[in-house]
Design a protein around this motif. Structure first.
Motif, PDB file in Angstrom:
ATOM      1  N   LEU A  52      -2.799   2.583  13.255  1.00 24.42           N
ATOM      2  CA  LEU A  52      -4.107   1.909  13.280  1.00 24.42           C
ATOM      3  C   LEU A  52      -5.196   2.782  12.646  1.00 24.42           C
ATOM      4  O   LEU A  52      -6.035   2.292  11.891  1.00 24.42           O
TER       5      LEU A  52
ATOM      6  N   VAL B  48       0.674  -3.646  10.725  1.00 19.73           N
ATOM      7  CA  VAL B  48      -0.748  -3.765  11.030  1.00 19.73           C
ATOM      8  C   VAL B  48      -1.377  -4.752  10.053  1.00 19.73           C
ATOM      9  O   VAL B  48      -1.189  -4.631   8.830  1.00 19.73           O
ATOM     10  N   GLN B  49      -2.094  -5.710  10.601  1.00 17.70           N
ATOM     11  CA  GLN B  49      -2.845  -6.654   9.769  1.00 17.70           C
ATOM     12  C   GLN B  49      -4.341  -6.428   9.975  1.00 17.70           C
ATOM     13  O   GLN B  49      -4.806  -6.334  11.112  1.00 17.70           O
ATOM     14  N   ALA B  50      -5.064  -6.355   8.863  1.00 14.60           N
ATOM     15  CA  ALA B  50      -6.514  -6.143   8.894  1.00 14.60           C
ATOM     16  C   ALA B  50      -7.190  -7.273   8.133  1.00 14.60           C
ATOM     17  O   ALA B  50      -6.793  -7.601   7.008  1.00 14.60           O
TER      18      ALA B  50
ATOM     19  N   MET C 143      -8.554  -6.158  13.639  1.00 13.99           N
ATOM     20  CA  MET C 143      -7.262  -5.579  13.282  1.00 13.99           C
ATOM     21  C   MET C 143      -6.264  -5.916  14.397  1.00 13.99           C
ATOM     22  O   MET C 143      -6.607  -5.852  15.585  1.00 13.99           O
TER      23      MET C 143
ATOM     24  N   ILE D  72     -15.396  -0.951  11.959  1.00 14.31           N
ATOM     25  CA  ILE D  72     -13.940  -1.087  11.959  1.00 14.31           C
ATOM     26  C   ILE D  72     -13.410  -0.410  13.224  1.00 14.31           C
ATOM     27  O   ILE D  72     -13.274   0.813  13.284  1.00 14.31           O
TER      28      ILE D  72
ATOM     29  N   TYR E  26     -11.091  -8.213   7.196  1.00 10.46           N
ATOM     30  CA  TYR E  26     -12.480  -7.751   7.255  1.00 10.46           C
ATOM     31  C   TYR E  26     -13.289  -8.321   6.085  1.00 10.46           C
ATOM     32  O   TYR E  26     -12.762  -8.508   4.973  1.00 10.46           O
TER      33      TYR E  26
ATOM     34  N   LYS F 271      -7.834  -9.170   3.299  1.00  5.32           N
ATOM     35  CA  LYS F 271      -6.774  -9.206   4.307  1.00  5.32           C
ATOM     36  C   LYS F 271      -5.618  -8.349   3.808  1.00  5.32           C
ATOM     37  O   LYS F 271      -5.085  -8.574   2.718  1.00  5.32           O
TER      38      LYS F 271
ATOM     39  N   THR G 288      -4.789   2.833   8.917  1.00  7.65           N
ATOM     40  CA  THR G 288      -5.236   1.571   8.321  1.00  7.65           C
ATOM     41  C   THR G 288      -6.751   1.562   8.178  1.00  7.65           C
ATOM     42  O   THR G 288      -7.293   1.137   7.150  1.00  7.65           O
ATOM     43  N   LYS G 289      -7.447   2.031   9.199  1.00 11.26           N
ATOM     44  CA  LYS G 289      -8.910   2.130   9.090  1.00 11.26           C
ATOM     45  C   LYS G 289      -9.304   3.095   7.971  1.00 11.26           C
ATOM     46  O   LYS G 289     -10.224   2.798   7.177  1.00 11.26           O
TER      47      LYS G 289
ATOM     48  N   PRO H 186     -10.337  -0.185  15.661  1.00 10.46           N
ATOM     49  CA  PRO H 186      -8.937  -0.532  15.941  1.00 10.46           C
ATOM     50  C   PRO H 186      -8.745  -0.929  17.403  1.00 10.46           C
ATOM     51  O   PRO H 186      -9.458  -0.448  18.298  1.00 10.46           O
TER      52      PRO H 186
END
Length: 413
Positions: free
Chosen positions: A211, A301-303, A289, A191, A305, A329, A214-215, A193
């Motif tokens: 960021l 923030v959009q993730a 991300m 992950i 994975y 997501k 979010t991680k 960023p």
């Protein structure tokens, strides 16, 4: 000089045997030659001879010289009879013959069952046979030990990963064998960023914080060992703004009493520890991300994975490895506390969605339930279309998997 009368002539009957020994007769002749007047040895009477013969027949045998010790002799063994083929009365019984044939049939039946099971296992897991071929271990170990690592993903791919060798099935030593995830990065290191920059009135440091948080949320929700074993995601909860009571309340209800419409696995990766455990300590991860300005003083923030979990049965010695694949997501927002009524440094969970692969359909108990080779699924039958769980090129449909609908088959794991 006197001479003795000649002895009586022995009886000429066939069964007659003289009882005068050679020693006695020689002594008599010597005395006669020397002029002795001793009487010659007397021959037993016929009656005495008959009695002696009967005693000999009764007792077996006596010393040939007379006066000796009686000896017992073993009865001679019977002469072996010439071989003759067994008749229908003297040969083995038909029941015995049939019993022998039945035992042979049972033995061959058992061998047949074992061979059938072995063929089925090799069909499902060809590596059971291939791994034992000369040179296969070294070649497979070399490939699994250092697969070429993919560069980090920075945007959604345009197509699914290339096909892999489906006969190279996973093992405890190589749980990602035969999977595209073998080339993915491990765990939290996957992950990454993107580089931060100032947006929407927020500084680069503020965006970098959004960021990083979010991680941290992704790691706490999907890689924390306690959460994977079915524990509470307390670290993930600590990152959510407590001024969002509705979201936190909904998530806690999902953990306490999961339902079809409110499942904790839609946001947290959890497995029943009584059912399965991780095969090793590595989870493969791939995704990216992005961030953008929301409103003034907010960064969005959009993730996106995908997590690949290798699993084995808990509490046993089975070496069958199953992989459950989860694509998530998330949309999280960090706001400036000087402009918004928020807690500084906390995230607002705006939206989340997920797709699950190799998970039992129709089970809503708050855990993922992977299926294993040679096992029939215990959940509801799959009704959705076949999908490739490693294809990250298509967008996630809202609610397609998180509410339990659209459960379909998968083309690979």
């Amino acid at each position: 000089m006197t001479t003795a009368p000649p002895p009586e002539q022995p009886d000429n009957r066939p069964d007659h045997q003289s009882s005068i020994s050679d020693e006695q007769w020689e002594a008599f002749l010597r005395d006669a030659a020397e002029g002795g007047g001793g009487a010659g040895p007397e021959e037993p009477s016929a009656r005495a001879r008959m009695v002696t013969r009967r005693l000999r027949e009764r007792d077996g045998a006596t010393d040939s010289e007379g006066g000796g010790r009686r000896r017992w002799r073993r009865k001679p063994a019977a002469e072996p009879q010439p071989w003759t083929p067994p008749g229908w009365r003297t040969g083995p019984a038909w029941q015995e013959i049939n019993g022998t044939r039945a035992r042979r049939r049972q033995a061959w039946s058992a061998v047949g069952v074992l061979l059938a099971v072995a063929v089925a296992l090799v069909a499902v897991r060809p590596s059971l046979l291939l791994d034992r071929l000369p040179g296969h271990d070294s070649a497979a170990s070399a490939v699994d030990a250092s697969p070429s690592r993919l560069p980090a993903e920075t945007a959604a791919p345009s197509s699914a990963p290339d096909e892999t060798d489906q006969t190279a099935l996973p093992t405890l030593e190589h749980p990602f064998r035969g999977s595209p995830a073998a080339r993915w990065a491990d765990g939290a290191a996957a992950i990454e960023p993107p580089a931060a920059k100032a947006v929407a009135g927020l500084s680069r440091e503020d965006v970098s914080l959004a960021l990083r948080r979010t991680k941290d949320f992704l790691v706490a929700a999907n890689l924390n060992p306690d959460v994977l074993r079915g524990g509470q995601p307390d670290e993930a909860f600590a990152l959510i703004d407590p001024k969002e009571p509705a979201v936190l309340s909904r998530l806690r209800r999902a953990l306490d009493k999961p339902t079809r419409d409110n499942q904790p696995v839609s946001l947290f990766s959890r497995f029943d520890p009584h059912e399965v455990r991780l095969a090793g300590d590595v989870v493969k991860v791939r995704g990216h991300m992005t961030f953008a300005a929301e409103r003034a003083g907010q960064v969005r923030v959009q993730a996106d994975y995908t997590f690949v979990y290798p699993l084995v049965k808990a509490g046993g010695d089975s070496d069958f490895v199953a992989r459950t694949i989860i694509r998530r997501k998330l949309t999280l927002v960090l706001s400036d506390p000087n402009r918004w009524d928020v807690t500084p440094g906390k995230l607002m969970l705006e939206h989340w969605n997920a797709e699950f692969y190799n998970d039992e359909c129709g089970i809503y108990d708050g855990y993922f339930h992977p299926t294993f080779p040679l096992e029939a699924p215990s959940g509801a039958p799959a009704t959705g279309p076949a999908e490739d769980p490693y294809d990250r090129s298509h967008p996630l449909s809202d609610g397609s998997k998180s509410d339990g609908t659209g459960c379909g088959t998968i083309t690979r794991t």
